[in-house]
Design an enzyme around this catalytic site. Structure first.
Site, mmCIF file in Angstrom:
data_model
loop_
_atom_site.group_PDB
_atom_site.id
_atom_site.type_symbol
_atom_site.label_atom_id
_atom_site.label_comp_id
_atom_site.label_asym_id
_atom_site.label_seq_id
_atom_site.Cartn_x
_atom_site.Cartn_y
_atom_site.Cartn_z
ATOM 1 C CB CYS A 232 -16.878 -69.894 26.561
ATOM 2 S SG CYS A 232 -16.892 -71.302 27.682
ATOM 3 C CG HIS B 61 -14.651 -67.081 29.819
ATOM 4 N ND1 HIS B 61 -15.789 -66.528 29.299
ATOM 5 C CD2 HIS B 61 -14.966 -68.358 30.151
ATOM 6 C CE1 HIS B 61 -16.768 -67.420 29.314
ATOM 7 N NE2 HIS B 61 -16.289 -68.534 29.828
ATOM 8 C CD GLU C 264 -14.633 -63.113 28.784
ATOM 9 O OE1 GLU C 264 -13.804 -63.609 27.987
ATOM 10 O OE2 GLU C 264 -15.709 -63.662 29.071
HETATM 11 N N1 GLN Z 1 -22.477 -73.913 28.186
HETATM 12 C C1 GLN Z 1 -21.175 -74.173 27.674
HETATM 13 C C2 GLN Z 1 -20.442 -75.195 28.536
HETATM 14 O O1 GLN Z 1 -20.782 -75.410 29.664
HETATM 15 C C3 GLN Z 1 -20.352 -72.922 27.561
HETATM 16 C C4 GLN Z 1 -20.055 -72.261 28.860
HETATM 17 C C5 GLN Z 1 -19.594 -70.834 28.755
HETATM 18 O O2 GLN Z 1 -19.793 -70.189 27.730
HETATM 19 N N2 GLN Z 1 -19.016 -70.292 29.828
HETATM 20 O O3 GLN Z 1 -19.498 -75.777 28.074
#
Ligand code: GLN
Length: 562
Positions: free
Chosen positions: A385, A511, A513
């Site tokens: 992410c 994600h 995970e």
């Molecule tokens: N801050 C980034 C976004 O909003 C990544 C978010 C995250 O890592 N869950 O796109």
């Protein structure tokens, strides 16, 4: 879904928080599934926030995202990892949600002029939500957040007290998790905190059926009998919940204590003997992890490990699949940015570098420095992410000559917004529940590291972000060696990237995970650990080469070598 009525197991906690109520609930779920029962698990959180999505990771730990895009308590992660459940927004609710629903009904006039009160309106709403999530399952495990004695958990405890009477004693039981501490000065364990906790429960009308006693010492028969007597439970309903080396040993420990047998007896259920072979095999594997790798996790929430709960577990799972113990080095990206030597040397010891998800600018330059180090030194890198977004920025700045490349999240006016706000986010004003959340499709490009990991073209993964890769820079970065290996087929959003001239440099916007399990590690984590192992053995063979060269030049040393 069938209208089958579930039997209920209500799990409460006493004395202190963090005793492992979530893990206990998940382990009970695992044991009942092993007996062939269908199970669901729900977490009731007494705080006022509608969900944990707006809370700081320092306050609340990780926000676990479900397939349907709910931002939930991290205990749901344990539930999914221990069982076959796929949970949804119905499996976690808060006081905030309950009041919100009741107030909406009141404004609509549903209460026909009645005075709206905690009992019965709030408690009815809680009961309805419990019943709704439980339909169609044999057993519904309901974990009440917080600790007995908290003001805010009272309506939840009152609701489960009522529900038990409504469904009948054979259809619901109360399990209470409490602490039996060993007091050094006295040289023995003490039962008084448990007695007080159960007393507090009984004062509000709940008599626990089973006590789970969290302790670091096995409890003697004498202690168990004493707890039974003072807490008004049967002697064989006092279960030792011993602190164990790995959380995945908890189901087997509970089973050895007779917990699952006791539960089905009390719920008047008849099942086959539990099949626990897969749990035994898992523990066997965990106890025999022959190899070792060091993974540096570079982030800003590193002082509270709960912030990366699912991530830590997924790395551990990737290790299990490779018969490898994964040692995690948490590196504070802000300190890295300031050139802190200790943090840099910890980073350099790594066989793999992982930059996880996150929000806000603080510490981001340190993450970029760490990524540059991994890229230049050919160390396996995994960006998740925000980690993927930082990898794109690093590459754009240092390999594609876009010196000012940045994310619009940190600098709206940046000349090269390689990461920018998603189109449908531009109109959103409210913070809660408004990110791109939940499961989306992704199509993988063949002959990529991503495809090699998954062995298939179509995947589905869970998301939680507002920003994304800016497709206007796709061609430029491709020309420099970035491969866009995963793309959302409906929107064209970039979901995965990797680098050509690097052994394993992979980023994903989702994600992974959240979907990793101890017995079924996520493919990306398996691959990442596999690659880190290669670096490890390369380092080790270099080290032994150096030693051998030294030995060749010294007679006495050579003798020792022989
Ligand atoms: N801050 C980034 C976004 O909003 C990544 C978010 C995250 O890592 N869950 O796109």
């Amino acid at each position: 879904m069938s209208e089958k009525r579930a039997k209920y197991i209500f799990v409460s906690g006493g004395v202190i928080s963090s005793l492992g109520k979530g893990l206990a609930s998940a382990s009970i779920g695992a044991l009942l599934e092993a007996r062939g029962l269908s199970v669901t698990i729900q977490k009731l959180d007494p705080y006022i926030n509608v969900d944990p999505g707006t809370m700081s990771p320092f306050q609340h730990g990780e926000v676990f995202v479900t397939d349907d895009g709910a931002e939930t308590d991290l205990d749901l992660g344990h539930y999914e990892r221990f069982t076959h459940c796929t949970l949804s927004r119905f499996n976690n609710f808060t006081t905030g949600q309950v009041y919100d629903a009741v107030i909406t009904k009141e404004r609509r006039g549903d209460y026909l002029g009645g005075t709206v009160q905690v009992i019965p309106h709030i408690t009815d709403e809680i009961k309805n939500k419990i019943i709704q999530a439980s339909q169609g399952f044999d057993v519904s495990i309901v974990e009440i957040g917080g600790t007995v004695g908290d003001i805010e958990s009272l309506p939840f405890l009152e609701a489960i007290r009522q529900l038990r009477i409504e469904v009948g004693h054979e259809n619901a039981i109360f399990i209470h998790l409490t602490l039996v501490p060993f007091i050094e000065a006295a040289g023995e364990v003490k039962t008084k905190p448990t007695q007080h906790s159960v007393k507090a429960l009984r004062e509000i009308g709940i008599q626990p059926d089973i006590l789970l006693c969290r302790t670091n010492q096995a409890l003697s028969e004498g202690i168990k009998s004493k707890i039974a007597l003072f807490c008004n439970v049967e002697r064989d309903s006092v279960i030792t919940a011993l602190t164990v080396d790995t959380i995945y040993a908890v189901p087997l420990c509970f089973h050895q204590e007779g917990l699952d047998e006791k539960i089905i007896q009390k719920l008047k259920m008849w099942t086959a003997a539990p099949r626990l072979q897969h749990w035994k095999k898992l523990i066997e594997k965990i106890n025999h992890l022959e190899k070792k790798v060091i993974i540096s996790v570079v982030g800003k929430y590193v002082h509270l490990k709960d912030s990366y709960k699912s991530l830590n577990e997924a790395l551990f799972h990737g290790g299990i699949a490779n018969h490898t113990h994964v040692h995690l080095e948490f590196i504070d990206s802000e300190k890295l940015e300031q050139g802190d030597e200790a943090q840099w040397s910890a980073l350099r010891s790594a066989d793999g570098v992982l930059v996880p998800g996150g929000f806000g600018e603080r510490g981001c330059e340190g993450k970029i420095d760490a990524i540059a180090w991994a890229r230049e030194n050919q160390i396996p890198f995994f960006g998740i992410c925000l980690g993927m977004q930082m990898a794109v920025i690093e590459f754009a700045r240092h390999s594609a000559g876009l010196k000012d490349a940045n994310s619009a999240e940190f600098n709206e006016k940046t000349k090269h917004p390689v990461i920018h706000l998603m189109e449908d986010q531009k109109l959103r004003r409210e913070k809660g529940g408004t990110m791109r959340l939940g499961t989306y499709d992704c199509v993988l490009k063949k002959s990529t590291k991503a495809y090699a990991a998954y062995h298939r073209e179509k995947i589905q993964e869970r998301h939680r972000h507002r920003y994304e890769f800016n497709n206007a820079y796709r061609k430029d970065l491709e020309a420099r060696g970035m491969i866009f290996s995963g793309i959302n087929p409906q929107t064209g959003l970039i979901e995965m990237m990797e680098l050509k001239n690097h052994p394993w440099f992979v980023g994903c916007q989702f994600h992974p995970e959240f979907k990793s399990k101890p017995m079924k590690a996520h493919p990306l984590f398996i691959s990442f650990i596999q690659e880190a192992l290669k670096i490890r053995s390369l380092k080790e063979s270099k080290k032994s080469k150096v030693v051998r060269i030294g030995l060749k030049n010294s007679k006495t040393a050579e003798e020792i070598f022989v």
